[in-house]
Design a protein around this motif. Structure first.
Motif, PDB file in Angstrom:
ATOM      1  N   VAL A  21      86.623  93.683 -66.154  1.00 60.39           N
ATOM      2  CA  VAL A  21      85.573  94.386 -65.410  1.00 60.39           C
ATOM      3  C   VAL A  21      85.544  95.865 -65.806  1.00 60.39           C
ATOM      4  O   VAL A  21      84.473  96.432 -66.056  1.00 60.39           O
ATOM      5  CB  VAL A  21      85.785  94.217 -63.895  1.00 60.39           C
ATOM      6  N   ARG A  22      86.721  96.486 -65.898  1.00 59.02           N
ATOM      7  CA  ARG A  22      86.792  97.919 -66.226  1.00 59.02           C
ATOM      8  C   ARG A  22      86.203  98.185 -67.605  1.00 59.02           C
ATOM      9  O   ARG A  22      85.523  99.187 -67.815  1.00 59.02           O
ATOM     10  CB  ARG A  22      88.252  98.382 -66.165  1.00 59.02           C
ATOM     11  N   LYS A  23      86.457  97.281 -68.559  1.00 56.70           N
ATOM     12  CA  LYS A  23      85.941  97.479 -69.916  1.00 56.70           C
ATOM     13  C   LYS A  23      84.410  97.431 -69.934  1.00 56.70           C
ATOM     14  O   LYS A  23      83.777  98.250 -70.586  1.00 56.70           O
ATOM     15  CB  LYS A  23      86.539  96.404 -70.833  1.00 56.70           C
ATOM     16  N   GLN A  73      89.633  88.660 -73.273  1.00 55.69           N
ATOM     17  CA  GLN A  73      89.249  88.531 -74.682  1.00 55.69           C
ATOM     18  C   GLN A  73      88.481  89.778 -75.124  1.00 55.69           C
ATOM     19  O   GLN A  73      87.246  89.787 -75.142  1.00 55.69           O
ATOM     20  CB  GLN A  73      88.398  87.273 -74.887  1.00 55.69           C
ATOM     21  N   PRO A  74      89.239  90.826 -75.492  1.00 54.93           N
ATOM     22  CA  PRO A  74      88.585  92.096 -75.871  1.00 54.93           C
ATOM     23  C   PRO A  74      87.539  91.954 -76.964  1.00 54.93           C
ATOM     24  O   PRO A  74      86.513  92.634 -76.928  1.00 54.93           O
ATOM     25  CB  PRO A  74      89.754  92.965 -76.341  1.00 54.93           C
ATOM     26  N   ASP A  75      87.768  91.071 -77.943  1.00 57.10           N
ATOM     27  CA  ASP A  75      86.785  90.912 -79.025  1.00 57.10           C
ATOM     28  C   ASP A  75      85.442  90.443 -78.486  1.00 57.10           C
ATOM     29  O   ASP A  75      84.385  90.931 -78.894  1.00 57.10           O
ATOM     30  CB  ASP A  75      87.286  89.924 -80.082  1.00 57.10           C
ATOM     31  N   GLU A  82      78.430  95.627 -77.675  1.00 52.05           N
ATOM     32  CA  GLU A  82      77.641  95.987 -78.868  1.00 52.05           C
ATOM     33  C   GLU A  82      76.226  95.449 -78.789  1.00 52.05           C
ATOM     34  O   GLU A  82      75.263  96.139 -79.110  1.00 52.05           O
ATOM     35  CB  GLU A  82      78.326  95.475 -80.143  1.00 52.05           C
ATOM     36  N   LEU A  83      76.083  94.181 -78.359  1.00 50.51           N
ATOM     37  CA  LEU A  83      74.757  93.591 -78.222  1.00 50.51           C
ATOM     38  C   LEU A  83      73.899  94.386 -77.252  1.00 50.51           C
ATOM     39  O   LEU A  83      72.703  94.588 -77.481  1.00 50.51           O
ATOM     40  CB  LEU A  83      74.865  92.144 -77.746  1.00 50.51           C
ATOM     41  N   GLU A  84      74.502  94.851 -76.175  1.00 51.11           N
ATOM     42  CA  GLU A  84      73.745  95.591 -75.175  1.00 51.11           C
ATOM     43  C   GLU A  84      73.459  97.028 -75.583  1.00 51.11           C
ATOM     44  O   GLU A  84      72.448  97.591 -75.214  1.00 51.11           O
ATOM     45  CB  GLU A  84      74.489  95.562 -73.827  1.00 51.11           C
ATOM     46  N   LYS A  85      74.327  97.617 -76.370  1.00 49.73           N
ATOM     47  CA  LYS A  85      74.133  98.994 -76.815  1.00 49.73           C
ATOM     48  C   LYS A  85      72.980  99.098 -77.818  1.00 49.73           C
ATOM     49  O   LYS A  85      72.366 100.135 -77.957  1.00 49.73           O
ATOM     50  CB  LYS A  85      75.410  99.546 -77.476  1.00 49.73           C
TER      51      LYS A  85
END
Length: 87
Positions: A21-23, A73-75, A82-85
């Motif tokens: 959640v924090r990430k 799963q950080p990846d 990335e998709l959202e950025k």
């Protein structure tokens, strides 16, 4: 703008849940957080429908397609960020 939802199924005291959640939040994304210890329908969904036995479970939906995974799963988190950025 495309429709996107991130749902994180968590349980109290779960370190990987908090990190997940924090990430997302630190990247400016606000996931929906569902506590599977108080929501039996959500628990049934992630265990019976998706087949997971480990929290967190992340369900990412965008434009009618869906991706989901279990555990920290950080990846995969970074891929969603990335998709959202890019939009």
């Amino acid at each position: 703008m495309s429709a996107m939802t991130i749902t994180v199924y968590t349980k109290p005291g779960c370190g990987p849940c908090k990190l997940t959640v924090r990430k997302f939040e630190s990247a400016g994304l606000n996931p929906q957080i569902v506590d599977i210890t108080t929501n039996s329908e959500a628990l049934d969904y992630i265990s019976d429908e998706l087949g997971y036995a480990q929290a967190p479970v992340v369900v990412y939906e965008k434009d009618g397609s869906e991706d989901h995974w279990s555990g920290l799963q950080p990846d995969k988190i970074n891929k969603v960020i990335e998709l959202e950025k890019t939009h």
